[in-house]
Structure formats: C-alpha cells, structure tokens
Design a protein around this motif. Structure first.
Motif, PDB file in Angstrom:
ATOM      1  N   SER A  71       0.827  -1.208   0.000  1.00 20.29           N
ATOM      2  CA  SER A  71       0.000   0.000   0.000  1.00 20.29           C
ATOM      3  C   SER A  71       0.860   1.256   0.000  1.00 20.29           C
ATOM      4  N   MET A  72       1.921   1.247   0.776  1.00 21.55           N
ATOM      5  CA  MET A  72       2.793   2.423   0.808  1.00 21.55           C
ATOM      6  C   MET A  72       3.498   2.586  -0.527  1.00 21.55           C
ATOM      7  N   ALA A  73       3.954   1.482  -1.099  1.00 19.90           N
ATOM      8  CA  ALA A  73       4.651   1.577  -2.390  1.00 19.90           C
ATOM      9  C   ALA A  73       3.709   2.134  -3.454  1.00 19.90           C
ATOM     10  N   LEU A  74       2.498   1.609  -3.509  1.00 18.46           N
ATOM     11  CA  LEU A  74       1.550   2.096  -4.516  1.00 18.46           C
ATOM     12  C   LEU A  74       1.162   3.545  -4.248  1.00 18.46           C
ATOM     13  N   ALA A  75       0.966   3.887  -2.974  1.00 17.04           N
ATOM     14  CA  ALA A  75       0.601   5.270  -2.653  1.00 17.04           C
ATOM     15  C   ALA A  75       1.696   6.236  -3.091  1.00 17.04           C
ATOM     16  N   SER A  76       2.942   5.765  -3.020  1.00 12.34           N
ATOM     17  CA  SER A  76       4.037   6.658  -3.415  1.00 12.34           C
ATOM     18  C   SER A  76       4.058   6.885  -4.926  1.00 12.34           C
ATOM     19  N   LEU A  77       3.443   5.996  -5.671  1.00 11.95           N
ATOM     20  CA  LEU A  77       3.407   6.132  -7.132  1.00 11.95           C
ATOM     21  C   LEU A  77       2.196   6.928  -7.613  1.00 11.95           C
ATOM     22  N   CYS A  78       1.246   7.142  -6.717  1.00 11.17           N
ATOM     23  CA  CYS A  78      -0.039   7.730  -7.101  1.00 11.17           C
ATOM     24  C   CYS A  78      -0.406   8.929  -6.242  1.00 11.17           C
ATOM     25  N   ARG A  79      -1.366   9.701  -6.689  1.00  8.29           N
ATOM     26  CA  ARG A  79      -2.130  10.623  -5.871  1.00  8.29           C
ATOM     27  C   ARG A  79      -3.537  10.021  -5.786  1.00  8.29           C
ATOM     28  N   SER A  80      -4.355  10.618  -4.962  1.00 10.50           N
ATOM     29  CA  SER A  80      -5.667  10.004  -4.695  1.00 10.50           C
ATOM     30  C   SER A  80      -6.533   9.868  -5.942  1.00 10.50           C
ATOM     31  N   TYR A  81      -6.296  10.689  -6.945  1.00 11.56           N
ATOM     32  CA  TYR A  81      -7.132  10.675  -8.154  1.00 11.56           C
ATOM     33  C   TYR A  81      -6.516   9.821  -9.255  1.00 11.56           C
ATOM     34  N   HIS A  82      -5.502   9.081  -8.912  1.00  9.08           N
ATOM     35  CA  HIS A  82      -4.909   8.143  -9.850  1.00  9.08           C
ATOM     36  C   HIS A  82      -5.435   6.744  -9.576  1.00  9.08           C
ATOM     37  N   SER A  83      -5.119   5.839 -10.477  1.00 12.46           N
ATOM     38  CA  SER A  83      -5.587   4.467 -10.288  1.00 12.46           C
ATOM     39  C   SER A  83      -4.463   3.485 -10.574  1.00 12.46           C
ATOM     40  N   VAL A  84      -4.673   2.271 -10.110  1.00 12.53           N
ATOM     41  CA  VAL A  84      -3.680   1.203 -10.206  1.00 12.53           C
ATOM     42  C   VAL A  84      -4.336   0.015 -10.894  1.00 12.53           C
ATOM     43  N   ILE A  85      -3.688  -0.475 -11.906  1.00 11.11           N
ATOM     44  CA  ILE A  85      -4.222  -1.629 -12.645  1.00 11.11           C
ATOM     45  C   ILE A  85      -3.684  -2.914 -12.028  1.00 11.11           C
ATOM     46  N   CYS A  86      -4.595  -3.855 -11.776  1.00  6.97           N
ATOM     47  CA  CYS A  86      -4.175  -5.118 -11.156  1.00  6.97           C
ATOM     48  C   CYS A  86      -5.061  -6.251 -11.661  1.00  6.97           C
ATOM     49  N   ALA A  87      -4.651  -7.455 -11.302  1.00  3.44           N
ATOM     50  CA  ALA A  87      -5.436  -8.638 -11.642  1.00  3.44           C
ATOM     51  C   ALA A  87      -6.601  -8.774 -10.668  1.00  3.44           C
ATOM     52  N   GLU A  88      -7.653  -9.433 -11.123  1.00  2.00           N
ATOM     53  CA  GLU A  88      -8.807  -9.649 -10.253  1.00  2.00           C
ATOM     54  C   GLU A  88      -8.413 -10.464  -9.033  1.00  2.00           C
TER      55      GLU A  88
END
Lengths: 350, 350, 350, 350
Positions: A71-88
């Motif tokens: 979660s911290m790693a992804l948060a560092s790559l994004c701002r709140s209005y960004h999104s992250v693509i992942c597998a279901e």
C-alpha cells in the motif's frame, strides 16, 4: 488442540514459523543495546545485503507486513485521483481490506482480465486506454504479483513485455513479491533479472512467508522515486523503533542463502503433491504448479471428506482447494495429504 | 563501533533488547505451525491475560507499534472533522509525523497548556470550549500519556478528574500507555484503577519499551467502541499474519509478571541517577523523577563534555538533557553516567 | 462556433441553463445583505420547503454538486474499511473520479450485477454475503440511482424490496437523486413514497440537472444519521459562504412546483424522441424510456453520420448513443434530431 | 426581520451580494445551451482573462469556495507527511474546519509567529528548521494570506523576501487571495508583481468576497505544478457541471475592471470608518487599516452597547471588534456605524 495446531497444515504458508537462519540472527541481534529507528548496524547490513543481492544501489525500506508494504509503495506512485491496474485475483484487491485505497487516500484499483492470474500487456493496455477523461481516475501504476496468487510465475520476458507497455503508457510497474523468493527459485533467474533489469520500478520483497516473523522489504530501484518515503513509513505506523528485529532476520536470510533455499524447498513440496496426484480420478490442477501453491479441482464431496479428516484449506466456488507450502513443510506430511486426497477422491469420483 | 553501540546508552528506552520472558515465549511459540491472523492459541491466551490483569472483559487488539496503536485508537473515536485535545509535549503531536492526522483522514490535534506535561481539567475545558462553531474541528477526544513524555505520572485522582471533565464535555478519554507499566510501577496501583475504573475509554499498552521486540496492545473497555476495529487494523496494515509472534511475548510478560518487574527496575534506575546527582552544582532536575526518565538542566558546556565522553542523549534548547532507562539497565552503567555528569558539570559550573 | 454551442444539444442535461423560477428567486435573493453560511432566511425557507415536500422533519444540507453530495452522504454512512454496493453503471463508480473513495478515506465500491442498471435484492444480497472476513471491506451501504444512469426508474415496490434487504443485512440505503425529480414525474408518486416511506435513509436531490446553476440538497430522514454532518460539509469545502445563492433557487423551484414541471417536460421530450423512432429500421432502444434519457442502438455508420450533421452525444462500444433532455428542451429540436437519426439510419441499414 | 437582514451589516464581507458586472455576465451566459464541465466558451474566456491580467501563461482552475481552493492547492504541493507553515491567524488554520488536513490526507499546519498577522522570513525559517527528522512532518510549503485576516497587506518586497526564503529552504509559496483584489487596490501594484514576479507559486484568487455568488480561481504560475490538478478538482467535488456559471462572472469582473473597482471601494470604506474614529476616546485600531477591514480595540461595555443598537460584528477576547467592507457598502451606513461607535464609546470611556 495442540496436536491439531502444531501438526502441519497447508491452508497458508503463513502457518509456518521462523526459520533457523532468521532466528539465529535475531538472537544475535538481541545482545545488548542498539540505536533505534534503523540507525543500527543490523539495518545497514540488511540494506547492503539487498543491494548486493540485486546488484544495484537501490533504496531499501522495511515495513511490518505485506499489506502495508504494497500500500505504501503504490501510494508513493499515485495521488488520490490516480488508479492502479491489477489482476482480479491480486492480493491488493481481494485480501487487504481496502488498504491501497486507504493509504493513498482513495486511489482506485482497476481490474484487468488475466490468463490464470497473469496480467498481459494487452489487458493492461485495454484498461489503461478505456478512459481518458477527468471523470475517472487516471491510471498511474500497474501491480503484478510474483509469484501470483494462483501459484504462477511471470517469466522474465513477460515482465519485460509488461514494463515496456507500462513505459509506453506512462505507468509505473510495482511488483508484489510476497512470494518473490519462490519466483526466483522457480525461474532460476537472478533477483536483478526479475526486477529492475526487466523494468520493475518498486519491489515489495516478502520476508514473512519466506521464513521470518514479520517484515517485508521495499526496494526502489530508481532512488528518486523514494523521496521522503522514510517519512511515509513513519507516518503510516510502519517504522519499528527496535528496527534491528526486522532487519537482522533479513541479514540471516540473505547472507546464508536461506531466502532461496527456503523457497526451493517450498516449491519442491508443491511439485511433490502435484506429482502424487496426477493419476487420481476426479482431481485435476486448476493452474500449472510453478511456485509453492497447488490449486486442485475436485468434487465438493471429496473436499468435504478431506476436511473431515482434519485437513485445513481454502476452498473456492465450484470445487477448488488451495494448498500452500513453506520452508518447513515435511515431505511425509505432503505424502499423507496426497494419500488422503486420493482416498477421499476415489469414492467421490466413483 | 560495536563497543559504542552495545555499551548501554540511555538516549531512549528503545535501545534495549527483548527481555528473557518475552524471548522464551517467542521461542516456545516458534514450535511448529499455527493458524494465521490471530486465530492461534497464543493470541487467545494473551488477550485473556489482559482481561485478567485489567479485571474486565475488554476487547484486545495488537498493533505493531505505538504510533499505529495511538493513531488507530484516536481515529476510531473521531471522524475527520473532529479534533483531539493533547499536551504540547504529547508524542502524538511531536513524534509521530502526523500519523494521527493521517489515520483519521484529517482530525486536528489541539494543544492544551500543561503543568510539566500533565493536562488538567481546566486546560482541557478551556480548549474544548474555545470554539463551538462549524468552522473549527469539533473536539471529540482527549489523549493523555501515562507516564508522560516528561517522566511524570498522572495520579488516579488526576485521571478521574480528567475523565469527569471529558464526560461533561462529551469527549472520550484515550491513554497513550507507551510506558503504562512504568506508571503502574510508580503509582503502585492496579491497571484497572489507572484505566477503566478511572474513566479511561481506550488504552494503548506499550510492549516495545517494556521489553518486547515489537507490539502494542489496544484495549477498549467499552466493547461497543471497538466495533469493526479488527477491520481497521487490517486495512491499516497492522494485522500480523504470524500473529503469535506479537502475542506470545505478551503471554510471557503478563504471566510472569515481567511487565511490572521490568518497569520497576527501569524506574529504580531513574531514581538512582537522580539520587546520585542531588548535590552536583549546576545540575538540577527539570521535572520530578516519577517513572523511568530523568530530565536534567545543565550548562551546555557540561552537556557537550558529556557527549564527548561518548554518551548519547537528547538535548533541549536552553540546556536540557533526557536519560531513559529500561528493563535491562545496568546499575553500574547508571553509576558511570552519574560520575561522568558530575565530572563534566563541576568544571562547567566553576 | 456560437451557433453550435447555443443550438440545443442533448449529450447531457447539464447543457441546459437556469430555469426562470430558479433565476427569479436568485435575483430576489440578490437584494441587499444577508448573513453568511446558511444563517439567512432563504436557506431556512428552502430547508422547510423540503420538509414540506417530503412530509417529514428531515435534516437538509446543501452541497455544490452531485459528486460532493453523494460522496459526503456515503462517507457519513461508512468508515474507510467499509464498502458500498452499487451498480456497475452507477455514477459514483463510473464518473466521479474516485470521489467516494476520497471523501471516505478509502471505502471500496463493490459492483453488483444489474438488470438494465437496476440493482435487485438478490444481487445486493449476493455481493453483501460474498465475503464476511476482515480481509475485505465490510459492506455498510447500498446506493441506488433514481432515475438510473440508464434512464430507468425503480418502482416504489422495488425500492421497498431493496430497503428490506438492506435492513436484513445491516446496510444503509442511499439514493443518488441527481434526476430524482424525473423519477417522481415518471412514477407519479410522492417524494415521500419514493424515499423514506420506502426505507431510503439518505437522498441526494439534484438541483443542477433540474434547472439550477449549482447545488444539490442532501436529506437525512433519520436525523441521528446527520450528526455533525454540517462539520463534514464545511471541512470538505462544501459550505457556501453566500449560501442564499444555493438555497434561494430551491425556494423558487419548490414553491412554484417547477422542480416537477421541469422533470415532466424533460421526460416528455424523451418519450417524444422514442416515439418518433419506433419504425426506423436499424435503430432500437437499449433500455425502456422511463425518465429523461434515450439510449439508442444503431449502426456505427449511422451514428457517425449523425455526428457529422453536428449532433453531440455520448457513444458506447457496440453502437449505442445517449440523448438526455432537460427542462428547456425545444420539442422542435427533438423532432429535428429524430429526422436526422432517421435519415442517417436508413442508408446505413440499407 | 427582513429589515435587520437587509440593512447592511459589516460582520463579514460575505454578507454582500452579487455585483452588477458579475450578475450581467451570468445573465448573458444563461442564454441557451453550453457544453458542461468547462468546455464552454465562457470558461475559456475567463481563463484567458486571468492570463491577460497576470501577464503570463498560467494554468487556471475554478473551485466553488476558498476553503476548497486553498486546500486543493496546498494538497497539490504536499504529501500527507509534509507540513505547511502558516500564521496563527491564517484562515486555513482557524476557519476551515481542518480542510487542509482533510484534502491532503493529513498534512500538518505549522504555526509560525507573526507581526500583526504577517509572516516574516525569520519566522518561516525558524519553524522550517526547528525539526529535520522523520518523526515530524517535513515542511514543504508556506501559505500567506493577501490581504491578511488582520486587514494588513504584504508589500511586494515582503513577498519577495518570503519567496527567497522559501526557495532557499525548498518550500513552495502559496497565496490565499480570498481578498487578493483588496491587496492589489491597497498596494497599487499589478497582480503579476504581487504574485509570480515576486515568487508566488500558486494563488487562490477569491471571487466571492469580491462580488460574486460563488467561485474562486486557482492559478498555477508554474504549469508543471498543475499536473493532473483537473483530476483533483473533479475528485474533490469541485468541478461544476454547469461551469459557465462560475466562469462567466469572472469574465464580467475581469473585463470590466470591477474586480479592482469593487476592492477599491471596500478599502475606501474601511479607511472612512477609521478616519471617523481617530479622535474617539477609548477606541483605537488593533492593526493599521490597509485593506477592507477595521479592527477596533474598545471597552467591552462599549461593544455591548454597540451590539444592543443592532450592529453585528465579531468580537475578540480582550475587547476587539472586526468590521469588514465590501463592494456594495453604503458610505452613509459606514457613517452611521461611526456615529454609533462614538456614542457607545464615550460613556464607556468616561
């Protein structure tokens, strides 16, 4: 009750304990005083150990568990209005109780279709290009799990293809490596090849499932991306005051090679189970066995019978069961499981 | 470097290691497999141990560190537009990098004046009643640290007076007990008397400074307030998969009484240092020594000289120095510190 | 360009302006001074107007737009580790850029299958009961859009059935009423019947699409649920200082009945278009026309031709187009659209 | 009641209505249809108007109110573990209900000492350098209010000195310009000189107090800092669907020069009141009158008497009262206030 609890179960590789190498380092670290918050010699040595192993001068941080690390790693790559693509099937989507959304202040996870739990360049691109207006969160990162939640591994070529797609779309590539060691063992490729040499930006390297008590390492291969990440860890309640107890086990694991040996053993146990079941009628593999997981398709009645014999495992709608193996799995216990599966399956299939 | 690092220093009680009782329980817990995420026998036993010690059927949760424990507890009492009243010296304000604000999504900390770091009913009331319009966050909770960051303790009567004020203002009372054991030892009152019997709603009981590697316990004395707190822990990255390694040490500490014995020893070391310095010219106590901390006022030159002799400690503007003692402090090392302070102070005072 | 822009287009009902009744009230409110932040007479009168219209003593708040209104309402029903069940086509999911996740600090939206965009008790129950472990956000609310993003309306009986399901599952029911007036007009049932009498807990009543410049009303039918919601609005940047300009238009709309008349007109225009196309080959309705939207299935070539004639509309994969009508739609312009669709469709279908 | 409400009061400049120029533009914009979400001609024209006025190709966004504008701007400069330095009297600290903390996910506001509400380079530096460890949020931005909440203005030289300090400390400089027009009028310097030419990074230009119904403009002078800010506005519920009603008034204000004329009038009214009170015994100015506010020190009895005569105003501990003037203030009403103050003060001072 003690018997049931201590007799090995394969519902999760989290059921395993601390491996001897990690324990010994922790014991050694427990002698006397040490500066707090990572200013100790063990933490320096562990970070250097990662830099040696990955053959690069990466930034290394330690977090208490995988949910926080991801979660911290992804948060560092994004701002709140960004999104992250992942597998279901991604752990961040299915089993972290919305932690990525919480740590990022709202970043959305976008589900991309997979093949057996593996994202493809095509599926990533399709999701990334589906929307390009401000009414929907802008994709900024892709996360892949290596090895996957389905027990598969991405080949070096597959990671490269994904990272090239990410680059072309302006996306960062994060690797959830809760079982990264199992992937290295399965592929017989170096950690460097599987990560930064293939375009991975950030890796969360899991220590817990690999044989530690707690503790994951977060590796930023581009140091600029790690700016102020130490503040993030602190604010998020992920900075251990007695840091040596998170870092020393890593020293034990990395310097002894146990990180890899543990994974090889776990993977071998998965193959052992799969091999023992090839000729069992009514039982088949849901996914190829590549790391330390075996997913079986079997009749519900067979699985019920297996549970009645005292085995614990996760089941899935339609008759699936998951078995996970760890550094300490006893081969004879795998054999006992295989026997019980066979005995439970045969009458059910009859 | 090893000598400097392993020779005892008193800059923080976090420099100490794991005490024998915690270690032994962890070793015992390391035998074999156990269910993950707290569904193991050790975790049940630790939670029950807290219920016994506190003489009440409280809800017990485990978190990795104090920053997370405090922040999650406060966030559960507030919404983002609420505020928390605390002392200016409160750890949540000064040393958690904005974690309370992060975990709560924006709850503001409101600083109330203190006497030596102790909040009073008057100061709490003054802050709570300063604003009552929607343009400022509405006070919803008060947090006190027991023992305080200044080495003081709240008496039972003081806690009661604060909780009565809280009740009359519609505020909840949280206790940051990073050094709760030291307060119990200092006051020779039971944990129950110091908490729920005096009106405390939630306690974060610190294990790390008390002799563990990681791990704090969060106790809700009103179970209704704990609704869905398990989800909060999970989402915030504070649920250990191999939970037994957080809970077993608590079993060791609680069942052996080490939690109290460790604190008594640490407090005694603080008194030992203070007693050895009563007649040192130019050195005086900044706060009464009640728990495991000694705050000294001394000339900057004296403190510089002390640092040059290899001692590590935190300093404050105007000539203050803090020394913290732990379960493992060697009395002879305290004596050595006292001797060095005396020698450094005398020429400076001359 | 001015011609294209001012000639009516039906891509969105947001293209319409301010209706005369709202404008007149705003003009009247613009005389002289008024207290700020809602302490003015217009705001009181608007809130009372809602209480009259809904025949209940509800709590009324005003927000600037629908994204904020929905997100604040949902956030008030949830904590960050809770989740909200919605349709795949729900505006909160598809067109608010992650606002619900942002305002709530991470609450996840869970997609439930729909029939033409309508949630059913069965689909809500299936999603709510799919997971009941702490590793996944706990469902706490359901949101339905009335009328739906697909131009459908929930009947009173359907809302009641959903609310009963919610009650049995411990879920709150939120209604996104961006086009609530259109639903009232379509169903010819009272606002009370469509909301609290059918078990709706919170309604976001849309004013913008209904004929105002900005401004949505948030109605809590259970006042206890609205506790401190005024603080939430303020903190979220949704408290207008010159509140009269948000509330006066509502007075104009409610007291004149324009809120309903506007919706009836818009709905009639949708029916007018649909009626004019019944016999056009190759053109069919994607959803029944119940409110103010028409969704057409048509060949891509037909839609391309239509766009080349200067019409603006949203398209969907596979050949769909959306047309939305508002309080000011000119019937002759609808007829012109119908003619152009017919002319574009016939050669394409031929 | 209508008399009291419509007779001018000076408790806040928010009590004023919409000025003719803004109203006329809104009326003109209300003709016919326009694309939503800012894709209309008015919005383009307003943004260009700002670029002309500021003599630079800045990025321009519109938000509904000042709380949102400030909070979004600051959030864009920070991550949750960063902090913002501000004056104790700053609106973001005292009157936004924790909005900056909410929008940023936890960024802390650090209070720096001021002279009459004006930050100085020394005070900023002292706060910025007070802590440099990861246990405290890292300063990343400074916010100043122009004109200040105390009715003062920063000179061009003062803004330059602050921005130089910011640059040397790695901080961004944000200007809360809720009354920016009043500062321009007071200083008779161009908007460009007062902002980007003096090192301001982001300006929130207030329209509401300046004569509009709702609506603030956010100007990024470094376009790179504005990356994805449109997504932020949308997610935060600050994107108006019928954007023309936020942007057209700006066109009216900017193209007519009313933005400046309104401010000049308001400032003149403040000076008028101050001038009328210079010889009133017992009444003195708390701050120099530089913009549109007058802060008076007077005996509590005098202020009570004034309130009994029907005047509304904010009071401060120790005998202070605030009066704010707007574009529509009637000079005779100011004179009436001055007379009443004199009459109430004299007996009190006697």
């Amino acid at each position: 009750m003690a018997d049931i609890l201590t007799e090995q179960q394969f519902a999760s590789d989290n059921y395993s304990g601390i491996c001897p190498e990690a324990w010994a380092a922790m014991a050694e670290a427990n002698a006397g005083h040490a500066p707090a918050y990572g200013a100790d010699a063990w933490t320096q040595r562990a970070a250097d150990g990662f830099r040696d192993l990955f053959e690069t001068d990466c930034e290394v941080f330690f977090a208490f568990n995988g949910t926080a690390a991801n979660s911290m790693a992804l948060a560092s790559l994004c701002r709140s209005y960004h999104s992250v693509i992942c597998a279901e099937s991604a752990h961040v989507e299915t089993d972290e109780c919305g932690a990525p959304e919480f740590f990022s202040g709202g970043s959305k996870l976008l589900i991309a279709p997979t093949t057996n739990g593996l994202l493809t360049p095509e599926s990533v691109r399709a999701v990334a290009e589906r929307r390009c207006d401000i009414h929907f969160p802008k994709p900024r990162a892709v996360t892949i799990t290596q090895s996957t939640e389905t027990g598969r591994v991405y080949s070096v070529a597959q990671v490269q293809a994904l990272s090239e797609t990410c680059r072309s779309l302006g996306l960062r590539l994060h690797m959830d490596g809760a079982r990264f060691a199992n992937a290295c063992a399965a592929l017989q490729r170096s950690p460097a090849e599987l990560t930064w040499k293939s375009g991975v930006d950030v890796l969360c390297f899991g220590g817990t499932k690999n044989g530690m008590a707690v503790g994951e390492a977060i590796l930023f291969f581009d140091r600029a991306m790690a700016e102020d990440f130490d503040y993030r860890c602190k604010q998020a309640g992920q900075l251990a005051s007695k840091m040596r107890y998170l870092s020393a086990p890593w020293v034990g694991m990395l310097e002894s090679g146990a990180w890899l040996g543990n994974a090889e053993h776990a993977n071998a146990c998965a193959r052992r189970l799969a091999a023992a079941l090839t000729d069992v009628p009514g039982v088949s593999l849901l996914f190829p066995v590549e790391a330390n997981a075996v997913f079986l398709a079997a009749a519900p009645a067979a699985l019920d019978a297996l549970a009645r014999r005292g085995w614990r495992f996760y089941t899935f709608i339609g008759g699936g069961a998951r078995f996970m193996f760890a550094w300490d799995t006893l081969p004879e216990r795998v054999d006992a499981l295989a026997r019980d599966i066979r005995e439970c399956a045969v009458p059910a299939a009859a």
